[in-house]
Design a protein around this motif. Structure first.
Motif, PDB file in Angstrom:
ATOM      1  N   THR A   1      -7.435  -4.598  -0.566  1.00  0.00           N
ATOM      2  CA  THR A   1      -6.929  -5.905  -0.178  1.00  0.00           C
ATOM      3  C   THR A   1      -6.921  -6.000   1.345  1.00  0.00           C
ATOM      4  OG1 THR A   1      -4.601  -5.214  -0.036  1.00  0.00           O
ATOM      5  CG2 THR A   1      -5.425  -5.913  -2.199  1.00  0.00           C
ATOM      6  N   THR A   2      -6.927  -7.216   1.858  1.00  0.00           N
ATOM      7  CA  THR A   2      -6.953  -7.386   3.305  1.00  0.00           C
ATOM      8  C   THR A   2      -5.668  -6.910   3.965  1.00  0.00           C
ATOM      9  OG1 THR A   2      -6.299  -9.696   2.956  1.00  0.00           O
ATOM     10  CG2 THR A   2      -8.642  -9.254   3.301  1.00  0.00           C
ATOM     11  N   GLU A   3      -4.580  -6.797   3.220  1.00  0.00           N
ATOM     12  CA  GLU A   3      -3.331  -6.239   3.752  1.00  0.00           C
ATOM     13  C   GLU A   3      -3.463  -4.742   4.020  1.00  0.00           C
ATOM     14  OE1 GLU A   3       0.458  -3.993   2.946  1.00  0.00           O
ATOM     15  OE2 GLU A   3      -1.375  -4.118   1.755  1.00  0.00           O
ATOM     16  N   GLY A   4      -4.426  -4.101   3.360  1.00  0.00           N
ATOM     17  CA  GLY A   4      -4.667  -2.677   3.566  1.00  0.00           C
ATOM     18  C   GLY A   4      -4.378  -1.801   2.376  1.00  0.00           C
ATOM     19  N   THR A   5      -3.739  -2.347   1.340  1.00  0.00           N
ATOM     20  CA  THR A   5      -3.471  -1.576   0.129  1.00  0.00           C
ATOM     21  C   THR A   5      -4.757  -1.423  -0.679  1.00  0.00           C
ATOM     22  OG1 THR A   5      -1.152  -2.247  -0.001  1.00  0.00           O
ATOM     23  CG2 THR A   5      -2.205  -1.592  -2.056  1.00  0.00           C
ATOM     24  N   ARG A   6      -4.984  -0.207  -1.212  1.00  0.00           N
ATOM     25  CA  ARG A   6      -6.118   0.046  -2.110  1.00  0.00           C
ATOM     26  C   ARG A   6      -5.572   0.470  -3.459  1.00  0.00           C
ATOM     27  NH1 ARG A   6      -5.203   2.427   2.312  1.00  0.00           N
ATOM     28  NH2 ARG A   6      -6.382   4.356   2.084  1.00  0.00           N
ATOM     29  N   ILE A   7      -6.208  -0.007  -4.522  1.00  0.00           N
ATOM     30  CA  ILE A   7      -5.670   0.145  -5.868  1.00  0.00           C
ATOM     31  C   ILE A   7      -6.749   0.656  -6.814  1.00  0.00           C
ATOM     32  CG2 ILE A   7      -4.663  -1.102  -7.823  1.00  0.00           C
ATOM     33  CD1 ILE A   7      -3.498  -3.071  -5.680  1.00  0.00           C
ATOM     34  N   VAL A   8      -6.374   1.627  -7.652  1.00  0.00           N
ATOM     35  CA  VAL A   8      -7.262   2.167  -8.683  1.00  0.00           C
ATOM     36  C   VAL A   8      -6.542   2.043 -10.018  1.00  0.00           C
ATOM     37  CG1 VAL A   8      -8.521   4.178  -9.529  1.00  0.00           C
ATOM     38  CG2 VAL A   8      -8.318   3.775  -7.056  1.00  0.00           C
ATOM     39  N   VAL A   9      -7.156   1.329 -10.951  1.00  0.00           N
ATOM     40  CA  VAL A   9      -6.571   1.098 -12.272  1.00  0.00           C
ATOM     41  C   VAL A   9      -7.381   1.860 -13.306  1.00  0.00           C
ATOM     42  CG1 VAL A   9      -5.902  -0.635 -13.987  1.00  0.00           C
ATOM     43  CG2 VAL A   9      -5.892  -1.220 -11.536  1.00  0.00           C
ATOM     44  N   GLY A  10      -6.714   2.701 -14.089  1.00  0.00           N
ATOM     45  CA  GLY A  10      -7.368   3.373 -15.199  1.00  0.00           C
ATOM     46  C   GLY A  10      -6.957   2.721 -16.503  1.00  0.00           C
ATOM     47  N   ARG A  11      -7.915   2.150 -17.201  1.00  0.00           N
ATOM     48  CA  ARG A  11      -7.660   1.514 -18.499  1.00  0.00           C
ATOM     49  C   ARG A  11      -8.308   2.388 -19.568  1.00  0.00           C
ATOM     50  NH1 ARG A  11     -10.567  -3.767 -20.992  1.00  0.00           N
ATOM     51  NH2 ARG A  11      -8.988  -4.377 -22.519  1.00  0.00           N
TER      52      ARG A  11
ATOM     53  N   ARG B   1      -5.961 -11.596  -6.927  1.00  0.00           N
ATOM     54  CA  ARG B   1      -4.690 -12.125  -6.448  1.00  0.00           C
ATOM     55  C   ARG B   1      -3.668 -11.035  -6.726  1.00  0.00           C
ATOM     56  NH1 ARG B   1      -0.974 -14.907  -3.468  1.00  0.00           N
ATOM     57  NH2 ARG B   1       0.640 -15.931  -4.717  1.00  0.00           N
ATOM     58  N   ALA B   2      -3.157 -10.399  -5.684  1.00  0.00           N
ATOM     59  CA  ALA B   2      -2.297  -9.232  -5.854  1.00  0.00           C
ATOM     60  C   ALA B   2      -1.009  -9.390  -5.058  1.00  0.00           C
ATOM     61  CB  ALA B   2      -3.028  -7.964  -5.418  1.00  0.00           C
ATOM     62  N   LEU B   3       0.102  -8.973  -5.688  1.00  0.00           N
ATOM     63  CA  LEU B   3       1.415  -8.988  -5.056  1.00  0.00           C
ATOM     64  C   LEU B   3       2.064  -7.623  -5.223  1.00  0.00           C
ATOM     65  CD1 LEU B   3       2.848 -12.320  -6.548  1.00  0.00           C
ATOM     66  CD2 LEU B   3       1.814 -12.040  -4.287  1.00  0.00           C
ATOM     67  N   TRP B   4       2.787  -7.177  -4.186  1.00  0.00           N
ATOM     68  CA  TRP B   4       3.648  -6.005  -4.291  1.00  0.00           C
ATOM     69  C   TRP B   4       5.074  -6.519  -4.123  1.00  0.00           C
ATOM     70  CZ3 TRP B   4       2.552  -1.114  -5.737  1.00  0.00           C
ATOM     71  CH2 TRP B   4       3.543  -0.144  -5.549  1.00  0.00           C
ATOM     72  N   GLY B   5       5.784  -6.594  -5.234  1.00  0.00           N
ATOM     73  CA  GLY B   5       7.039  -7.323  -5.211  1.00  0.00           C
ATOM     74  C   GLY B   5       6.736  -8.794  -4.971  1.00  0.00           C
ATOM     75  N   SER B   6       7.323  -9.358  -3.932  1.00  0.00           N
ATOM     76  CA  SER B   6       7.039 -10.755  -3.588  1.00  0.00           C
ATOM     77  C   SER B   6       6.034 -10.868  -2.440  1.00  0.00           C
ATOM     78  CB  SER B   6       8.337 -11.463  -3.194  1.00  0.00           C
ATOM     79  OG  SER B   6       8.945 -10.820  -2.071  1.00  0.00           O
ATOM     80  N   ALA B   7       5.557  -9.731  -1.922  1.00  0.00           N
ATOM     81  CA  ALA B   7       4.645  -9.740  -0.777  1.00  0.00           C
ATOM     82  C   ALA B   7       3.202  -9.876  -1.234  1.00  0.00           C
ATOM     83  CB  ALA B   7       4.818  -8.461   0.032  1.00  0.00           C
ATOM     84  N   ASP B   8       2.512 -10.881  -0.706  1.00  0.00           N
ATOM     85  CA  ASP B   8       1.099 -11.091  -1.018  1.00  0.00           C
ATOM     86  C   ASP B   8       0.258 -10.031  -0.306  1.00  0.00           C
ATOM     87  OD1 ASP B   8      -1.542 -12.072  -1.289  1.00  0.00           O
ATOM     88  OD2 ASP B   8      -0.811 -14.133  -1.370  1.00  0.00           O
ATOM     89  N   LEU B   9      -0.615  -9.359  -1.058  1.00  0.00           N
ATOM     90  CA  LEU B   9      -1.449  -8.300  -0.474  1.00  0.00           C
ATOM     91  C   LEU B   9      -2.745  -8.830   0.123  1.00  0.00           C
ATOM     92  CD1 LEU B   9      -0.989  -5.461  -3.118  1.00  0.00           C
ATOM     93  CD2 LEU B   9       0.247  -5.836  -0.973  1.00  0.00           C
ATOM     94  N   GLY B  10      -2.968 -10.128   0.031  1.00  0.00           N
ATOM     95  CA  GLY B  10      -4.142 -10.705   0.675  1.00  0.00           C
ATOM     96  C   GLY B  10      -5.343 -10.764  -0.243  1.00  0.00           C
ATOM     97  N   ALA B  11      -6.482 -11.092   0.362  1.00  0.00           N
ATOM     98  CA  ALA B  11      -7.712 -11.293  -0.389  1.00  0.00           C
ATOM     99  C   ALA B  11      -8.393  -9.966  -0.724  1.00  0.00           C
ATOM    100  CB  ALA B  11      -8.665 -12.187   0.412  1.00  0.00           C
ATOM    101  N   LEU B  12      -9.407 -10.065  -1.578  1.00  0.00           N
ATOM    102  CA  LEU B  12     -10.190  -8.895  -1.982  1.00  0.00           C
ATOM    103  C   LEU B  12     -10.884  -8.281  -0.779  1.00  0.00           C
ATOM    104  CD1 LEU B  12     -11.261  -7.316  -4.523  1.00  0.00           C
ATOM    105  CD2 LEU B  12     -13.238  -8.861  -4.439  1.00  0.00           C
TER     106      LEU B  12
END
Length: 227
Positions: free
Chosen positions: A32-42, A178-189
């Motif tokens: 995300t443009t906020e700087g968070t990176r996410i890996v989802v294992g399904r 569209r990603a949120l951490w709590g109420s904080a928007d993490l920004g665009a892809l």
């Protein structure tokens, strides 16, 4: 949110043989443009049944595991490295012909839009998927992954003396999030940059969902998932 206080177990006396665990499912990786990176294992099929887990690396480098159950948290945290582990409700559903993922995992909310099969995805359709040859296929693919996909490995050493192999067989682009951490928007892809630091391999820098078979060979001292 409940923090795990114990991530390791004790080995059963007399255990000598390594054991291979096989997980079939999909891995989504995106930044995300906020700087968070996410890996989802399904994971549709695994020794722990069907489940979804989420690995998050925040912009400041904090590595967080969001797991749905204690057994999942123990296995994943015993195989990869995290600064914090939380057992939280984790739910993932798909809409619109599986082109939208709706993830809810504790403080994380993420809605992903999936696009066309990538160029690599077309090539991956030819990869053999038989369980017996998965480690051989991953070993053969590893030199190419290192060159073509910076930070990506398809075999390596995992936590507690385990070994691990990844065999990918399809891949689609993630086109929006569209990603949120709590109420904080993490920004665009955004790309997964810098690479995540949970284990010996990152996910591709380009946001993608990859169909994958993961094989974990647990060391002799770990006699069951999470121990």
């Amino acid at each position: 949110m409940r923090q795990m206080t114990s991530l390791t177990g004790t080995a059963t006396a007399g255990s000598t043989a390594a054991r291979r665990l096989i997980f079939d499912g999909h891995i989504a990786g995106f930044g995300t443009t906020e700087g968070t990176r996410i890996v989802v294992g399904r994971w549709r099929s695994s020794p722990l049944g069907s489940f979804t887990d989420v690995m998050v690396e925040r912009a400041d480098g904090l590595r967080v595991l969001l797991a749905p159950r204690d057994d999942v948290a123990e296995l994943v945290a015993g195989t990869y490295a995290f600064d914090a582990v939380h057992v939280v409700p984790v739910g993932l559903r798909t809409d619109e012909g599986r082109r939208r993922w709706r993830l809810r995992a504790g403080p994380l909310t993420a809605d992903l839009s999936l696009g066309a099969r990538t160029r690599i995805g077309h090539l991956l359709l030819a990869v053999p998927r038989h369980r017996a040859v998965a480690p051989l296929v991953a070993t053969a693919a590893d030199p190419f992954a290192r060159v073509l996909l910076d930070g990506v490995r398809t075999r390596g050493t995992a936590g507690q003396g385990s070994r691990e192999w990844y065999v990918a067989s399809d891949q689609h682009a993630v086109t929006a999030v569209r990603a949120l951490w709590g109420s904080a928007d993490l920004g665009a892809l955004a790309p997964v940059e810098p690479p995540v630091r949970f284990g010996f391999s990152s996910v591709p820098a380009a946001p993608t969902v990859t169909r994958v078979r993961t094989v974990i060979e647990m060391s002799a001292g770990r006699t069951r998932p999470g121990h």
